[in-house]
Enzyme design. Structure first.
Site, PDB file in Angstrom:
ATOM      1  CB  CYS A 111      -0.912   0.019   1.231  1.00 31.86           C
ATOM      2  SG  CYS A 111      -1.840   1.576   1.378  1.00 31.86           S
ATOM      3  CB  CYS A 114      -1.707   4.680   4.601  1.00 36.30           C
ATOM      4  SG  CYS A 114      -3.244   4.202   3.792  1.00 36.30           S
ATOM      5  CB  SER A 115      -1.036   0.704   6.706  1.00 33.43           C
ATOM      6  OG  SER A 115      -2.026   1.579   7.232  1.00 33.43           O
ATOM      7  CB  CYS A 116      -4.860  -0.374   2.072  1.00 31.49           C
ATOM      8  SG  CYS A 116      -5.448   1.317   2.217  1.00 31.49           S
TER       9      CYS A 116
END
Lengths: 209, 133
Positions: A111, A114-116
């Site tokens: 991602c 961010c942090s999906c």
């Protein structure tokens, strides 16, 4: 980055002044007071992610796909719907695209913003997944990243596909079934499926080196 | 099922095994859960939070990356908290003054976690001066 309607609030200043413990408590306290959050909701979410959700869910899905060709097709067609056949997840919760490794193809998930991450099947992402180093290098130099940071040396004739997860669409890798596992049943296969293989930083199936 | 051989560089230094704790500190777990629960309850769309989080993360990407896992998780969840604060203020869910005041109350010990525990709720002492509910 500061919007006009919040110009009095400086989160950086706020963060310098107070530790995050107090800031989170304050948010929780106010939200409960406003009845936007029940007092149990936070504990329930934490308990769910600590005790129930983890990469074992994804591993079960992968093992089923290795043993059932029709299931594999459904999984590649509609990831979450197929996952919900095998593990206790909401088939409509998110859009999940499952991408299948092949002898000449390797998939890697990142991602970049961010942090999906497909929480329902893999739990919360590992620390490294959230770092700027991983997020940028996965796109710019995936082959080098895999070799240097994860000891995953892909032969030059294996093509790498990088998939950028978003909050609308998340990805999970379907690794290849490792050789020499023909006699194993589904439960035994589950143990072979690592979280890292489902992110794509590890390669199962004899494609390594 | 990890690869053979020692990891080579600094990203690899953050690698932990899959049995590592899901959360590294209680406040990080709470920050995560508050954001998820609010989305579940429909206070905002998850994509709205994700957008704020991405913006927060973009701001600090140029900064030095913490070398150990604990520091890296803490840094990540600090961005998470900042994203949540900004979103709730921008949406008018919370007011700046009440958030500032409530945070101060927890920081200085005027309030503590006992307000979440049934039967230990202290009804008398909390000052609600300075804002309207």
């Amino acid at each position: 980055m500061t919007d006009a309607d919040e110009d009095e609030f400086d989160p950086d200043e706020h963060a310098r002044e107070h530790d995050p413990e107090a800031r989170v408590r304050a948010l929780q306290s106010l939200l409960i007071e406003k009845e936007l959050l029940s007092s149990d909701a936070v504990d329930d979410v934490i308990a769910t992610y600590e005790d129930e959700i983890g990469p074992l869910n994804g591993a079960r899905v992968v093992a089923r796909a290795w043993t059932d060709d029709a299931y594999r097709e459904r999984l590649l067609e509609d990831g979450m719907a197929a996952a919900s056949e095998v593990v206790d997840v909401d088939g409509d919760a998110i859009d999940l695209e499952v991408v299948a490794n092949a002898p000449d193809e390797h998939h890697l998930v990142v991602c970049t913003l961010c942090s999906c991450y497909p929480w329902a099947l893999l739990g919360l992402p590992p620390t490294w997944y959230k770092t700027p180093a991983y997020r940028s290098r996965a796109v710019k130099e995936p082959r080098t990243l895999l070799a240097e940071e994860f000891d995953t040396d892909l032969p030059s004739d294996v093509e790498i596909h990088v998939h950028d997860s978003t909050s609308e669409l998340r990805y999970m890798v379907l690794p290849q079934r490792p050789p020499g596992t023909a006699g194993m049943d589904e439960d035994e296969l589950v143990d072979l499926v690592s979280r890292d293989a489902m992110i794509g930083v590890e390669r199962l199936g004899g494609g390594e080196r | 099922m990890t690869a053979d051989g020692p990891p080579a560089s600094r990203l690899a230094a953050l690698k932990d095994d899959e049995d590592a704790p899901v959360f590294h500190a209680p406040w990080q777990a709470r920050a995560f859960a508050v954001a998820v629960a609010l989305s579940d309850e429909g206070t905002y769309e998850w994509t709205a939070f994700q957008k704020r989080l991405a913006a927060e993360i973009e701001q600090v990407d140029e900064a030095a990356v913490p070398a150990d896992g604990e520091a890296s998780e803490a840094a990540y969840y600090r961005r998470w908290v900042a994203a949540l604060e900004r979103l709730l203020l921008a949406d008018g869910v919370l007011e700046n003054a009440e958030l500032t005041e409530r945070t101060r109350e927890f920081a200085e010990g005027e309030r503590d976690a006992s307000e979440w525990i049934d039967g230990e709720r202290d009804h008398g002492d909390h000052s609600h001066d300075g804002y309207d509910r």
